[in-house]
Design an enzyme around this catalytic site. Structure first.
Site, PDB file in Angstrom:
ATOM      1  N   ALA A 177      50.988  51.656  47.561  1.00  0.00           N
ATOM      2  CA  ALA A 177      52.146  52.138  46.800  1.00  0.00           C
ATOM      3  C   ALA A 177      53.140  51.014  46.553  1.00  0.00           C
ATOM      4  O   ALA A 177      53.641  50.836  45.429  1.00  0.00           O
ATOM      5  CB  ALA A 177      52.810  53.289  47.550  1.00  0.00           C
ATOM      6  N   TYR A 204      33.164  33.890  27.156  1.00  0.00           N
ATOM      7  CA  TYR A 204      32.586  32.691  26.571  1.00  0.00           C
ATOM      8  C   TYR A 204      31.079  32.849  26.390  1.00  0.00           C
ATOM      9  O   TYR A 204      30.412  33.615  27.082  1.00  0.00           O
ATOM     10  CB  TYR A 204      32.916  31.425  27.367  1.00  0.00           C
ATOM     11  N   ASP A 217      50.895  50.229  51.775  1.00  0.00           N
ATOM     12  CA  ASP A 217      50.780  48.961  51.044  1.00  0.00           C
ATOM     13  C   ASP A 217      50.409  49.163  49.574  1.00  0.00           C
ATOM     14  O   ASP A 217      50.936  48.476  48.696  1.00  0.00           O
ATOM     15  CB  ASP A 217      49.740  48.058  51.713  1.00  0.00           C
ATOM     16  N   HIS A 269      32.693  50.157  41.870  1.00  0.00           N
ATOM     17  CA  HIS A 269      33.144  49.176  40.879  1.00  0.00           C
ATOM     18  C   HIS A 269      32.005  48.678  39.990  1.00  0.00           C
ATOM     19  O   HIS A 269      32.045  48.792  38.767  1.00  0.00           O
ATOM     20  CB  HIS A 269      33.785  47.971  41.563  1.00  0.00           C
ATOM     21  N   TYR A 302      39.009  49.016  38.752  1.00  0.00           N
ATOM     22  CA  TYR A 302      38.251  48.013  38.011  1.00  0.00           C
ATOM     23  C   TYR A 302      37.979  48.443  36.572  1.00  0.00           C
ATOM     24  O   TYR A 302      37.820  47.600  35.684  1.00  0.00           O
ATOM     25  CB  TYR A 302      36.941  47.677  38.740  1.00  0.00           C
ATOM     26  N   LYS A 317      31.805  39.172  50.647  1.00  0.00           N
ATOM     27  CA  LYS A 317      33.056  38.656  51.183  1.00  0.00           C
ATOM     28  C   LYS A 317      32.803  37.307  51.849  1.00  0.00           C
ATOM     29  O   LYS A 317      31.672  36.981  52.209  1.00  0.00           O
ATOM     30  CB  LYS A 317      33.637  39.644  52.196  1.00  0.00           C
ATOM     31  N   GLY A 339      40.048  49.723  34.686  1.00  0.00           N
ATOM     32  CA  GLY A 339      41.252  49.440  33.912  1.00  0.00           C
ATOM     33  C   GLY A 339      41.467  47.968  33.643  1.00  0.00           C
ATOM     34  O   GLY A 339      42.456  47.596  32.993  1.00  0.00           O
ATOM     35  N   ASP A 346      31.717  50.012  49.350  1.00  0.00           N
ATOM     36  CA  ASP A 346      33.061  49.552  48.986  1.00  0.00           C
ATOM     37  C   ASP A 346      33.114  48.974  47.582  1.00  0.00           C
ATOM     38  O   ASP A 346      34.102  49.158  46.865  1.00  0.00           O
ATOM     39  CB  ASP A 346      33.537  48.506  49.998  1.00  0.00           C
TER      40      ASP A 346
END
Length: 547
Positions: free
Chosen positions: A85, A439, A83, A308, A247, A392, A249, A303
């Site tokens: 790729a 902002y 997925d 991140h 993240y 989540k 990037g 995770d």
């Protein structure tokens, strides 16, 4: 300048070393003369100039699997049928090609165990390719040209013979010319080392650089991470390993240093004297649907938080990332809240609990939510709480950095705001996703004869100011890897420092079998997260009016 600073500075500049291929031997005695230590640059500016001087169509005709192309960059996507790729890597490569960022004569090879022809690979990835909306070229023509550069080779991940066959196919396309090779490992971590061994010994470039992009997770704790690094370095040098965290990037994360160093109004404020707290918030409005088995082995801390959010924190602190991570105070269990979502009925619709997932054990204690308070013990950030939360099945999808400034001393208009000083706090918000924006919350007078104050936003909404489509993070990171730009990739010493910070906490949570606080699917998360913030005299910035 200390050694870590010199490492950081060397990463910022693109590498332009002269070719110096030499034989390497690793601890197991295998010769690594197939692995080039040359780290030259296939630069974007060069690629763009070349593409202007000679039309791509003329230099790269329709070819079949046996034709010589003279490729000077060969990209192999290992795990091409997966997925990631299909949804991210191939579309990112096409976007780079579409905007002329890739070298003129490049090829892309898919590699996986699945039996597939070149044409079947092209049909598979064509379904996920999209064109930039602000370009004039015919989309279908560009897509056809890209797909003609895509080929496929089926093989086992631990077979040196299969990678030797891949090498032969790459050589056919390269026609004996100097060519660089990039391998993207879109595969589970348990087969990283097998693939790296086979690729380095049998399919690396003999006359250019060879680089390998590795996807997270980079281990589960300090011990497994160090073992993975040790095994990879049996076959690759540190300069050849590009550990990707997509993240880093993201456009807004990239904007951090520009915002701070290119705007005089912010540069002197980036310290404990003016900043009261920093919040790094990540939330998803869906559960683990479809990946509960994977997630249960890692949990939200591993995770999201350990990679991140911690990497974003290190960038925000504006010092050498390794130096920042090593200056951080060990995380205490009392400064952490963990939660797990439970089933919930809302508006006649039923939402499942985490343990309702058939791939998750019914007695699982794996957290789907975590909040933590972290501290950097250095002169710039001493005493400033950095609050993280990630979860989540929350009420909204959001990723943002919120910087809350200190209260104005002796505020003349204090009585106009009443007793709630948080309403007077200036706050800088960088919304990473969705709807990228920057902002600043300021206080101003409402027009009229009375003295009524209001809190307003100075808002830069990217889609309004810059209607051009924002590149995906994978596009930026793939281009950086091709250019040899390592600034947004994670070094082994930085990875080790990050795991050293979280491993003791993770072991304590698991050894003590800490039960996560339950929260309803679609809510704002556990109540304990609010008590944690209050403990450090902080109010979560995302609890106010929705921006």
């Amino acid at each position: 300048m200390d050694s870590s600073s010199s490492l950081w500075n060397s990463c910022i500049q693109p590498r332009n070393n002269a070719m110096n291929n030499f034989q390497l031997k690793c601890s197991n005695g295998h010769p690594l003369n197939a692995v080039s230590s040359h780290d030259g640059v296939a630069g974007s500016s060069i690629a763009k100039e070349d593409s202007k001087t000679q039309p791509i169509e003329a230099s790269f005709p329709l070819s079949d699997a046996s034709e010589c192309i003279g490729s000077n960059l060969s990209i192999t996507v290992v795990g091409a049928s997966g997925d990631l790729a299909k949804k991210k890597i191939f579309p990112a490569l096409f976007a780079l090609y579409y905007e002329d960022w890739l070298p003129e004569n490049f090829i892309v090879y898919g590699y996986a165990r699945t039996k597939m022809t070149d044409e079947e690979l092209r049909n598979m990835i064509s379904r996920t390719l999209t064109c930039r909306i602000d370009k004039r070229e015919n989309c279908e023509d560009k897509m056809d040209q890209f797909l003609k550069r895509c080929f496929y080779h089926s093989g086992l991940y631990n077979s040196e013979d299969d990678f030797s066959d891949l090498d032969s196919k790459l050589k056919e396309k390269e026609c004996g010319k100097d060519s660089n090779r990039l391998f993207y490992l879109s595969i589970p971590p348990n087969i990283f080392v097998d693939v790296v061994k086979c690729a380095s010994l049998k399919a690396s470039s003999r006359n250019g650089w060879t680089r390998v992009i590795v996807e997270k997770p980079f281990g589960r704790d300090s011990e497994s991470s160090r073992e993975l690094t040790r095994c990879l370095k049996q076959y690759l040098t540190e300069e050849q390993i590009f550990r990707i965290d997509h993240y880093l990037g993201k456009e807004l994360v990239e904007n951090l240093s520009v915002l701070r160093f290119s705007n005089l109004v912010f540069e002197p404020l980036w310290c404990r004297n003016y900043i009261r707290n920093v919040q790094l918030i990540f939330s998803e409005d869906f559960g683990t649907e479809g990946r509960g088995g994977y997630f249960d082995n890692y949990g939200i801390i591993r995770d999201i938080m350990q990679n991140h959010l911690l990497q974003i924190l290190a960038l925000f602190a504006m010092e050498t990332p390794v130096k920042v991570l090593r200056s951080m105070r060990q995380i205490q269990l009392e400064d952490v809240v963990v939660g797990q979502y439970k089933g919930h009925n809302k508006s006649g619709k039923s939402y499942p609990a985490y343990t309702d997932d058939p791939t998750v054990p019914k007695d699982s204690l794996t957290p789907t939510f975590a909040a933590a308070a972290l501290f950097i013990d250095n002169a710039r950030w001493d005493g400033v709480p950095f609050l993280m939360k990630a979860g989540k099945a929350l009420h909204t999808r959001r990723a943002e950095i919120r910087v809350q400034f200190r209260h104005v001393p002796g505020n003349l208009y204090k009585r106009n705001f009443g007793t709630d000083l948080d309403k007077t706090t200036n706050e800088l918000v960088l919304r990473v996703q969705p709807d990228e924006a920057i902002y600043l919350k300021i206080n101003n007078k409402v027009p009229g004869l009375g003295m009524r104050l209001d809190r307003s936003d100075l808002n830069l909404l990217f889609r309004s100011r810059y209607p051009r489509e924002i590149p995906d993070a994978y596009e930026r990171l793939l281009l950086d890897a091709i250019e040899g730009e390592r600034r947004l990739f994670i070094r082994s010493d930085e990875l080790d420092a990050a795991w050293s910070l979280f491993t003791p906490l993770l072991k304590e949570i698991e050894n003590k079998k800490i039960a996560p606080e339950l929260y309803p699917y679609g809510s704002r998360g556990p109540v304990g997260a609010h008590y944690l913030a209050a403990k450090h005299n902080v109010r979560w910035g995302d609890l106010g009016i929705e921006e």
